[in-house]
Scaffold this motif. Structure first.
Motif, mmCIF file in Angstrom:
data_model
loop_
_atom_site.group_PDB
_atom_site.id
_atom_site.type_symbol
_atom_site.label_atom_id
_atom_site.label_comp_id
_atom_site.label_asym_id
_atom_site.label_seq_id
_atom_site.Cartn_x
_atom_site.Cartn_y
_atom_site.Cartn_z
ATOM 1 N N LYS A 179 0.839 -1.197 0.000
ATOM 2 C CA LYS A 179 0.000 0.000 0.000
ATOM 3 C C LYS A 179 0.877 1.252 0.000
ATOM 4 C CE LYS A 179 -3.705 -2.199 2.539
ATOM 5 N NZ LYS A 179 -4.552 -2.182 3.715
ATOM 6 N N PRO A 180 0.307 2.373 -0.444
ATOM 7 C CA PRO A 180 1.074 3.623 -0.360
ATOM 8 C C PRO A 180 1.147 4.123 1.079
ATOM 9 C CG PRO A 180 -1.082 4.026 -1.328
ATOM 10 C CD PRO A 180 -0.963 2.543 -1.124
ATOM 11 N N ALA A 181 2.235 4.784 1.407
ATOM 12 C CA ALA A 181 2.394 5.405 2.725
ATOM 13 C C ALA A 181 2.122 6.899 2.568
ATOM 14 C CB ALA A 181 3.804 5.177 3.258
ATOM 15 N N THR A 182 1.049 7.365 3.187
ATOM 16 C CA THR A 182 0.770 8.792 3.200
ATOM 17 C C THR A 182 1.404 9.362 4.453
ATOM 18 O OG1 THR A 182 -1.280 8.485 1.987
ATOM 19 C CG2 THR A 182 -1.022 10.561 3.184
ATOM 20 N N ILE A 183 2.397 10.203 4.251
ATOM 21 C CA ILE A 183 3.198 10.733 5.348
ATOM 22 C C ILE A 183 2.791 12.175 5.603
ATOM 23 C CG2 ILE A 183 5.562 11.268 6.044
ATOM 24 C CD1 ILE A 183 6.313 8.780 4.251
ATOM 25 N N GLY A 184 2.634 12.518 6.872
ATOM 26 C CA GLY A 184 2.162 13.859 7.208
ATOM 27 C C GLY A 184 0.798 14.083 6.582
ATOM 28 N N ASP A 185 0.615 15.235 5.968
ATOM 29 C CA ASP A 185 -0.672 15.521 5.331
ATOM 30 C C ASP A 185 -0.698 15.084 3.871
ATOM 31 O OD1 ASP A 185 0.910 17.420 4.111
ATOM 32 O OD2 ASP A 185 -0.140 19.150 4.940
ATOM 33 N N GLY A 186 0.379 14.421 3.402
ATOM 34 C CA GLY A 186 0.441 13.927 2.037
ATOM 35 C C GLY A 186 0.865 14.967 1.024
ATOM 36 N N LYS A 187 1.037 16.210 1.473
ATOM 37 C CA LYS A 187 1.473 17.278 0.567
ATOM 38 C C LYS A 187 2.986 17.397 0.618
ATOM 39 C CE LYS A 187 -2.783 19.818 1.217
ATOM 40 N NZ LYS A 187 -3.418 20.917 1.902
ATOM 41 N N ARG A 188 3.559 17.969 -0.444
ATOM 42 C CA ARG A 188 5.019 18.134 -0.476
ATOM 43 C C ARG A 188 5.452 19.031 0.677
ATOM 44 N NH1 ARG A 188 7.293 19.984 -5.962
ATOM 45 N NH2 ARG A 188 6.619 22.053 -5.361
ATOM 46 N N PRO A 189 6.301 18.517 1.561
ATOM 47 C CA PRO A 189 6.736 19.306 2.718
ATOM 48 C C PRO A 189 7.748 20.386 2.334
ATOM 49 C CG PRO A 189 7.808 17.174 2.749
ATOM 50 C CD PRO A 189 6.855 17.167 1.576
ATOM 51 N N THR A 190 7.769 21.420 3.140
ATOM 52 C CA THR A 190 8.753 22.487 2.953
ATOM 53 C C THR A 190 9.826 22.440 4.036
ATOM 54 O OG1 THR A 190 7.336 23.999 4.172
ATOM 55 C CG2 THR A 190 7.131 24.007 1.768
ATOM 56 N N GLU A 191 9.550 21.707 5.104
ATOM 57 C CA GLU A 191 10.503 21.577 6.206
ATOM 58 C C GLU A 191 10.548 20.141 6.689
ATOM 59 O OE1 GLU A 191 9.622 24.317 9.337
ATOM 60 O OE2 GLU A 191 9.761 26.061 8.032
ATOM 61 N N LYS A 192 11.702 19.769 7.225
ATOM 62 C CA LYS A 192 11.905 18.434 7.789
ATOM 63 C C LYS A 192 11.388 18.402 9.219
ATOM 64 C CE LYS A 192 16.234 17.582 8.559
ATOM 65 N NZ LYS A 192 17.639 17.176 8.399
ATOM 66 N N ASP A 193 10.677 17.329 9.561
ATOM 67 C CA ASP A 193 10.210 17.109 10.929
ATOM 68 C C ASP A 193 10.420 15.633 11.260
ATOM 69 O OD1 ASP A 193 8.802 16.620 13.295
ATOM 70 O OD2 ASP A 193 7.185 17.992 12.775
ATOM 71 N N GLN A 194 11.368 15.363 12.151
ATOM 72 C CA GLN A 194 11.698 13.984 12.529
ATOM 73 C C GLN A 194 10.491 13.210 13.029
ATOM 74 O OE1 GLN A 194 14.760 13.771 15.503
ATOM 75 N NE2 GLN A 194 16.229 12.965 14.053
ATOM 76 N N ASN A 195 9.554 13.901 13.625
ATOM 77 C CA ASN A 195 8.404 13.223 14.226
ATOM 78 C C ASN A 195 7.264 12.945 13.258
ATOM 79 O OD1 ASN A 195 9.514 13.147 16.878
ATOM 80 N ND2 ASN A 195 9.115 15.336 17.007
ATOM 81 N N THR A 196 7.298 13.575 12.067
ATOM 82 C CA THR A 196 6.158 13.380 11.169
ATOM 83 C C THR A 196 6.518 13.002 9.739
ATOM 84 O OG1 THR A 196 6.066 15.736 10.610
ATOM 85 C CG2 THR A 196 4.683 14.986 12.444
ATOM 86 N N ASN A 197 7.568 13.611 9.140
ATOM 87 C CA ASN A 197 7.725 13.419 7.701
ATOM 88 C C ASN A 197 9.105 12.978 7.215
ATOM 89 O OD1 ASN A 197 9.307 15.743 7.789
ATOM 90 N ND2 ASN A 197 7.824 17.047 6.776
ATOM 91 N N GLY A 217 6.016 -2.217 -4.937
ATOM 92 C CA GLY A 217 7.142 -1.312 -4.822
ATOM 93 C C GLY A 217 7.153 -0.392 -3.631
ATOM 94 N N ILE A 218 7.995 0.636 -3.752
ATOM 95 C CA ILE A 218 8.198 1.645 -2.723
ATOM 96 C C ILE A 218 7.301 2.818 -3.104
ATOM 97 C CG2 ILE A 218 9.894 3.084 -1.535
ATOM 98 C CD1 ILE A 218 10.481 0.047 -1.344
ATOM 99 N N TRP A 219 6.342 3.117 -2.258
ATOM 100 C CA TRP A 219 5.249 3.999 -2.638
ATOM 101 C C TRP A 219 4.947 4.941 -1.477
ATOM 102 C CZ3 TRP A 219 0.225 1.128 -4.518
ATOM 103 C CH2 TRP A 219 -0.612 2.026 -5.180
ATOM 104 N N PHE A 220 5.337 6.211 -1.606
ATOM 105 C CA PHE A 220 5.020 7.162 -0.542
ATOM 106 C C PHE A 220 4.710 8.535 -1.103
ATOM 107 C CE2 PHE A 220 9.768 7.194 -0.560
ATOM 108 C CZ PHE A 220 10.009 8.528 -0.835
ATOM 109 N N GLN A 221 4.021 9.312 -0.281
ATOM 110 C CA GLN A 221 3.767 10.718 -0.622
ATOM 111 C C GLN A 221 3.846 11.543 0.641
ATOM 112 O OE1 GLN A 221 -0.232 10.192 -2.312
ATOM 113 N NE2 GLN A 221 -0.986 11.571 -0.744
ATOM 114 N N GLY A 222 4.370 12.771 0.471
ATOM 115 C CA GLY A 222 4.459 13.696 1.589
ATOM 116 C C GLY A 222 5.695 13.552 2.448
ATOM 117 N N ALA A 223 6.732 12.879 1.943
ATOM 118 C CA ALA A 223 7.943 12.656 2.738
ATOM 119 C C ALA A 223 8.995 13.738 2.480
ATOM 120 C CB ALA A 223 8.548 11.294 2.415
#
Length: 152
Positions: free
Chosen positions: A25-43, A65-71
């Motif tokens: 399955k895909p991994a939706t990370i954070g809110d799934g939007k392209r992040p602008t900052e790194k956060d060890q606890n979320t994205n 495969g390797i499937w993620f968004q918002g990382a």
């Protein structure tokens, strides 16, 4: 080569990705939007972890495969001279350093909506299916596919 155990304890986004890859399955990370900052606890996903996840044969990664968004991929994703039959679906994500795919071989590369902040070096890259740099893909460095062979 490092194994997944070398990265323990995993960051929350890495654990989410590992679980999703095993389940196909895909991994939706954070809110799934392209992040602008790194956060060890979320994205944050460490690029070295991502490489090890792809190459470590002991983990059972679904063939989807390797499937993620918002990382936010920290460090350099160095996949030079590596080979896998897995597709890479890296959607709406941010790559902190240059993506290095020289002389590598994969099934598919999708960077849809992602940003390669230092560009992509894919000289001699072989991709069985296709490469997708669409839907707002952005690179702030050179995108180089000299001598690449892309299937479709």
């Amino acid at each position: 080569m490092k194994t997944i155990k070398d990265f323990e304890p995993l960051l929350p986004a890495e654990q989410l990705l590992l679980d999703a890859c095993k389940a196909g399955k895909p991994a939706t990370i954070g809110d799934g939007k392209r992040p602008t900052e790194k956060d060890q606890n979320t994205n944050e996903i460490r690029a070295e972890f991502l490489r090890s996840l792809i190459l470590t044969k002991t983990e059972s990664i679904d063939p989807k495969g390797i499937w993620f968004q918002g990382a936010y991929v920290s460090g350099s994703f160095d996949f030079k001279s590596c080979e896998t039959n897995l597709p890479f679906w890296f959607w709406s994500s941010f790559f902190e350093e240059k993506i290095a795919l020289m002389r590598s071989r994969i099934r598919l590369l999708s960077l849809s909506g992602s940003e390669a902040s230092k560009g992509i070096n894919a000289n001699g890259f072989k991709c069985e299916d296709g490469v997708f740099l669409v839907n707002g893909f952005n690179a702030k460095g050179t995108v180089d596919f000299i001598g690449a062979q892309i299937g479709s």
